[in-house]
Design a protein around this motif. Sequence first.
Motif, PDB file in Angstrom:
ATOM      1  N   VAL A 286      34.894 -42.895  30.582  1.00 21.54           N
ATOM      2  CA  VAL A 286      36.289 -43.299  30.758  1.00 21.54           C
ATOM      3  C   VAL A 286      37.161 -42.070  30.529  1.00 21.54           C
ATOM      4  CG1 VAL A 286      38.160 -44.751  29.901  1.00 21.54           C
ATOM      5  CG2 VAL A 286      35.830 -45.656  30.019  1.00 21.54           C
ATOM      6  N   CYS A 287      37.985 -41.724  31.543  1.00 18.26           N
ATOM      7  CA  CYS A 287      38.835 -40.535  31.436  1.00 18.26           C
ATOM      8  C   CYS A 287      40.139 -40.779  32.190  1.00 18.26           C
ATOM      9  CB  CYS A 287      38.105 -39.306  31.988  1.00 18.26           C
ATOM     10  SG  CYS A 287      38.987 -37.747  31.745  1.00 18.26           S
TER      11      CYS A 287
ATOM     12  N   ILE B 290      24.686 -37.771  41.395  1.00 21.19           N
ATOM     13  CA  ILE B 290      25.904 -38.160  40.689  1.00 21.19           C
ATOM     14  C   ILE B 290      25.700 -37.945  39.196  1.00 21.19           C
ATOM     15  CG2 ILE B 290      27.510 -40.045  40.215  1.00 21.19           C
ATOM     16  CD1 ILE B 290      27.507 -38.934  43.101  1.00 21.19           C
ATOM     17  N   HIS B 291      26.554 -37.131  38.614  1.00 24.00           N
ATOM     18  CA  HIS B 291      26.459 -36.828  37.189  1.00 24.00           C
ATOM     19  C   HIS B 291      27.016 -37.963  36.349  1.00 24.00           C
ATOM     20  CE1 HIS B 291      27.797 -35.104  33.315  1.00 24.00           C
ATOM     21  NE2 HIS B 291      26.783 -34.266  33.458  1.00 24.00           N
ATOM     22  N   THR B 292      28.183 -38.471  36.720  1.00 23.55           N
ATOM     23  CA  THR B 292      28.850 -39.517  35.945  1.00 23.55           C
ATOM     24  C   THR B 292      29.721 -40.365  36.857  1.00 23.55           C
ATOM     25  OG1 THR B 292      29.000 -37.958  34.085  1.00 23.55           O
ATOM     26  CG2 THR B 292      30.244 -40.006  33.881  1.00 23.55           C
ATOM     27  N   MET B 293      29.779 -41.648  36.574  1.00 20.08           N
ATOM     28  CA  MET B 293      30.711 -42.549  37.230  1.00 20.08           C
ATOM     29  C   MET B 293      31.905 -42.715  36.280  1.00 20.08           C
ATOM     30  SD  MET B 293      30.018 -46.418  38.690  1.00 20.08           S
ATOM     31  CE  MET B 293      28.929 -45.854  39.997  1.00 20.08           C
ATOM     32  N   VAL B 294      33.070 -42.223  36.709  1.00 20.69           N
ATOM     33  CA  VAL B 294      34.235 -42.119  35.814  1.00 20.69           C
ATOM     34  C   VAL B 294      35.237 -43.246  36.124  1.00 20.69           C
ATOM     35  CG1 VAL B 294      36.006 -40.585  34.910  1.00 20.69           C
ATOM     36  CG2 VAL B 294      33.890 -39.620  35.843  1.00 20.69           C
ATOM     37  N   PHE B 295      35.694 -43.935  35.071  1.00 21.11           N
ATOM     38  CA  PHE B 295      36.653 -45.031  35.196  1.00 21.11           C
ATOM     39  C   PHE B 295      37.981 -44.659  34.544  1.00 21.11           C
ATOM     40  CE2 PHE B 295      32.523 -46.873  35.682  1.00 21.11           C
ATOM     41  CZ  PHE B 295      32.688 -47.921  36.570  1.00 21.11           C
TER      42      PHE B 295
ATOM     43  N   LEU C 213      35.840 -42.531  40.213  1.00 20.26           N
ATOM     44  CA  LEU C 213      35.449 -41.179  40.612  1.00 20.26           C
ATOM     45  C   LEU C 213      33.968 -40.955  40.318  1.00 20.26           C
ATOM     46  CD1 LEU C 213      38.487 -39.022  39.410  1.00 20.26           C
ATOM     47  CD2 LEU C 213      37.915 -39.687  41.750  1.00 20.26           C
ATOM     48  N   LEU C 214      33.293 -40.336  41.268  1.00 22.09           N
ATOM     49  CA  LEU C 214      31.890 -39.972  41.104  1.00 22.09           C
ATOM     50  C   LEU C 214      31.808 -38.468  40.893  1.00 22.09           C
ATOM     51  CD1 LEU C 214      30.428 -42.083  44.065  1.00 22.09           C
ATOM     52  CD2 LEU C 214      30.661 -42.770  41.670  1.00 22.09           C
ATOM     53  N   GLU C 215      31.506 -38.071  39.668  1.00 16.08           N
ATOM     54  CA  GLU C 215      31.409 -36.637  39.375  1.00 16.08           C
ATOM     55  C   GLU C 215      30.034 -36.126  39.774  1.00 16.08           C
ATOM     56  OE1 GLU C 215      31.672 -33.460  35.649  1.00 16.08           O
ATOM     57  OE2 GLU C 215      31.761 -35.617  35.275  1.00 16.08           O
ATOM     58  N   LEU C 216      30.020 -35.033  40.553  1.00 14.38           N
ATOM     59  CA  LEU C 216      28.762 -34.463  41.023  1.00 14.38           C
ATOM     60  C   LEU C 216      28.121 -33.615  39.938  1.00 14.38           C
ATOM     61  CD1 LEU C 216      29.804 -33.405  44.629  1.00 14.38           C
ATOM     62  CD2 LEU C 216      28.670 -35.491  43.903  1.00 14.38           C
ATOM     63  N   LYS C 217      26.806 -33.527  39.997  1.00 18.47           N
ATOM     64  CA  LYS C 217      26.092 -32.738  38.993  1.00 18.47           C
ATOM     65  C   LYS C 217      26.392 -31.255  39.099  1.00 18.47           C
ATOM     66  CE  LYS C 217      22.171 -35.654  37.802  1.00 18.47           C
ATOM     67  NZ  LYS C 217      20.703 -35.773  37.733  1.00 18.47           N
ATOM     68  N   ASP C 218      26.528 -30.771  40.321  1.00 19.14           N
ATOM     69  CA  ASP C 218      26.811 -29.359  40.535  1.00 19.14           C
ATOM     70  C   ASP C 218      27.392 -29.181  41.919  1.00 19.14           C
ATOM     71  OD1 ASP C 218      24.528 -29.061  42.442  1.00 19.14           O
ATOM     72  OD2 ASP C 218      23.375 -29.395  40.618  1.00 19.14           O
ATOM     73  N   SER C 219      27.977 -28.026  42.135  1.00 20.27           N
ATOM     74  CA  SER C 219      28.606 -27.753  43.428  1.00 20.27           C
ATOM     75  C   SER C 219      27.580 -27.644  44.544  1.00 20.27           C
ATOM     76  CB  SER C 219      29.417 -26.448  43.353  1.00 20.27           C
ATOM     77  OG  SER C 219      28.572 -25.360  43.006  1.00 20.27           O
ATOM     78  N   LEU C 220      26.303 -27.413  44.183  1.00 24.65           N
ATOM     79  CA  LEU C 220      25.273 -27.310  45.208  1.00 24.65           C
ATOM     80  C   LEU C 220      24.986 -28.654  45.861  1.00 24.65           C
ATOM     81  CD1 LEU C 220      22.739 -24.938  43.407  1.00 24.65           C
ATOM     82  CD2 LEU C 220      24.497 -24.352  45.090  1.00 24.65           C
ATOM     83  N   SER C 221      25.523 -29.733  45.278  1.00 26.80           N
ATOM     84  CA  SER C 221      25.355 -31.050  45.885  1.00 26.80           C
ATOM     85  C   SER C 221      26.144 -31.183  47.180  1.00 26.80           C
ATOM     86  CB  SER C 221      25.798 -32.149  44.910  1.00 26.80           C
ATOM     87  OG  SER C 221      25.004 -32.139  43.755  1.00 26.80           O
ATOM     88  N   LEU C 222      27.052 -30.245  47.424  1.00 27.10           N
ATOM     89  CA  LEU C 222      27.861 -30.264  48.632  1.00 27.10           C
ATOM     90  C   LEU C 222      27.368 -29.202  49.597  1.00 27.10           C
ATOM     91  CD1 LEU C 222      31.368 -30.520  46.966  1.00 27.10           C
ATOM     92  CD2 LEU C 222      30.072 -32.370  47.972  1.00 27.10           C
ATOM     93  N   SER C 223      27.474 -29.494  50.882  1.00 29.42           N
ATOM     94  CA  SER C 223      27.119 -28.481  51.873  1.00 29.42           C
ATOM     95  C   SER C 223      28.062 -27.292  51.767  1.00 29.42           C
ATOM     96  CB  SER C 223      27.170 -29.092  53.276  1.00 29.42           C
ATOM     97  OG  SER C 223      26.230 -30.121  53.393  1.00 29.42           O
ATOM     98  N   GLN C 224      29.341 -27.568  51.465  1.00 26.76           N
ATOM     99  CA  GLN C 224      30.330 -26.521  51.244  1.00 26.76           C
ATOM    100  C   GLN C 224      31.082 -26.879  49.972  1.00 26.76           C
ATOM    101  OE1 GLN C 224      32.678 -26.669  54.801  1.00 26.76           O
ATOM    102  NE2 GLN C 224      31.273 -25.391  55.965  1.00 26.76           N
ATOM    103  N   ALA C 225      30.933 -26.075  48.946  1.00 27.07           N
ATOM    104  CA  ALA C 225      31.515 -26.413  47.648  1.00 27.07           C
ATOM    105  C   ALA C 225      33.024 -26.535  47.694  1.00 27.07           C
ATOM    106  CB  ALA C 225      31.102 -25.359  46.614  1.00 27.07           C
TER     107      ALA C 225
ATOM    108  N   GLU D  66      38.428 -51.619  32.889  1.00 26.35           N
ATOM    109  CA  GLU D  66      37.864 -51.574  34.241  1.00 26.35           C
ATOM    110  C   GLU D  66      36.366 -51.300  34.205  1.00 26.35           C
ATOM    111  OE1 GLU D  66      41.907 -50.128  36.595  1.00 26.35           O
ATOM    112  OE2 GLU D  66      40.297 -48.682  36.201  1.00 26.35           O
ATOM    113  N   LEU D  67      35.941 -50.463  33.271  1.00 24.57           N
ATOM    114  CA  LEU D  67      34.504 -50.231  33.108  1.00 24.57           C
ATOM    115  C   LEU D  67      33.797 -51.519  32.690  1.00 24.57           C
ATOM    116  CD1 LEU D  67      31.889 -48.645  32.770  1.00 24.57           C
ATOM    117  CD2 LEU D  67      32.746 -47.806  30.570  1.00 24.57           C
ATOM    118  N   ASP D  68      34.396 -52.238  31.740  1.00 23.55           N
ATOM    119  CA  ASP D  68      33.791 -53.492  31.284  1.00 23.55           C
ATOM    120  C   ASP D  68      33.730 -54.516  32.417  1.00 23.55           C
ATOM    121  OD1 ASP D  68      33.565 -52.354  28.803  1.00 23.55           O
ATOM    122  OD2 ASP D  68      35.379 -53.297  27.989  1.00 23.55           O
ATOM    123  N   LEU D  69      34.778 -54.572  33.240  1.00 24.07           N
ATOM    124  CA  LEU D  69      34.790 -55.507  34.349  1.00 24.07           C
ATOM    125  C   LEU D  69      33.701 -55.161  35.358  1.00 24.07           C
ATOM    126  CD1 LEU D  69      36.086 -57.823  35.965  1.00 24.07           C
ATOM    127  CD2 LEU D  69      37.666 -56.139  36.947  1.00 24.07           C
ATOM    128  N   PHE D  70      33.559 -53.873  35.652  1.00 24.69           N
ATOM    129  CA  PHE D  70      32.537 -53.439  36.601  1.00 24.69           C
ATOM    130  C   PHE D  70      31.141 -53.729  36.058  1.00 24.69           C
ATOM    131  CE2 PHE D  70      29.780 -50.394  38.746  1.00 24.69           C
ATOM    132  CZ  PHE D  70      30.221 -50.471  40.059  1.00 24.69           C
TER     133      PHE D  70
END
Length: 507
Positions: A123-124, A92-97, A66-78, A102-106
């Motif tokens: 990791v979440c 991209i705020h965080t790349m979530v595994f 999952l790619l967590e966005l920094k804010d909703s303004l990153s989208l044309s429509q939140a 899996e993070l170690d493998l990546f």
Amino acid sequence: MSNETTAYYLPTNFREAFTILESYRVAPCPGRGMRHISQRPVLSDGLRETEGVIITAGKPGEFPILLELKDSLSLSQADASFQTDVLPLAKIHTMVFRHQDELDLFASKSFDNASMEGVPVAVCPALFSLPGDARFLAGPKSAQVETAGWKYADQICGLVAAVLKAADVHPAARSIPVVAMVPGFKPAVILELISRNPDARDPAQALAGLMRRYHGQIGLDPLRLLDDALLVLRNTDVEPRKLAAFDRLVRGILASDFTRRSGSLSDDGDVPLRALMLVIQRESTADILSDRINGELPGPLVYTFAAMLAGMREGLAHMPVDIKGPYASLLGELGAAAEGHPDDQPRLSEILGRLGNCAQSAAPEIEKAVQPCLENSAETTCFQGAEVTILPVCTWPTPAVARRIFEALSDTPANWRIVLAKDGELVLKVSHYAADETFKSAEAEIEAAKVFVANCTQRARRRKRAAGSVRPAAVPDSTPKTLPGLLDTLPSAKTSRNAKRKRPPKL
């Protein structure tokens, strides 16, 4: 993970995440590894278990990210269900595994053209395998490798990355208008080279169009590339006799009948043809940037234009991180605009107009060395006042010189600071109002600063004098040269003293 009340996530998987890292942007139409998803969904609560199966297509060894966005303004429509615009990687705020394994493998996967440097990770497990039905479906796998917009963005970003790296390597290239190092740079130059409707009579644009046809292809047969280039150039303004001389020269070099000599790729001849010669001989952008003859770089115009052609041919995605990495933020923004809005010329021109600021910054190695004591800007005029004295140190130092300067600076008073001026000059700034007890007077401190500056620049002066005594300075051509479309007349061949010795034609 962000602390916002509502977080938004863009799903990807193990394979496609590397496509995102290598191109510095996230497209609504997923890349390789997720071509069975026609449009990327936007999630506000995480990924459901049924959706995870769709994302991975049930392939063994594949896993969702999952790619967590920094804010909703990153989208044309939140509140949109699907991504509607191309986003630069900086959004991209965080790349979530799912799991640490899996993070170690990546993270363990090492690629020359993709790096996780600068991308936060977390990791979440709670964001994965949620209950509920899938909110999107998989479709038939797309047979198209890349969309037209993705290719266009990859080409223009590859060109820009190569130009910036060329200016970083070649000191003289920093003064070329097309590289945006001086006032008056026009972003239209790059937009003309990458135009979808190039001027067929202009050699530079014709060669750029040829390189775009070979986009993503590295290691082409040099003779095939030569034949195709000659075919394209015959329809331009290049004189036939010049093309014939170029054909004989390049074939002779490829057959080892001729060898390149020092100065054979200087800027005093036909710049586009000489740049093309370099592109034909070298497989990649990195090979062109490292090209030397007896340690001598090609002319700055030839070097830069060759980098442009190679950058378009190779593209940003395939380009090594050590070339494009220092400019990731600008390239991500430019790529997102070029892919999402390729016809928005004012927007592209505005982003390209920042090339000057990007290129005026110190080289990445210098920036790392000066970060603790580097200030934003300063006037370079020497003056002595009641509070501040500024003394020029040197202009555009090499990383080795910069390191010596800052190593020496570590033993000086805390109120001595190195400043990078707007014209690229390093100056020493002495703030007398913050002086410590090392000096009893401002005059003594100024004299000590002058001695420090002289010691820093002494070795550079010696090298310059030594170079001047061995080799006289070249007389500059009074005719200014600019790209694209720079074509000089072919010099008349000189009579050889040794008729048996084969000499290559000069371009």
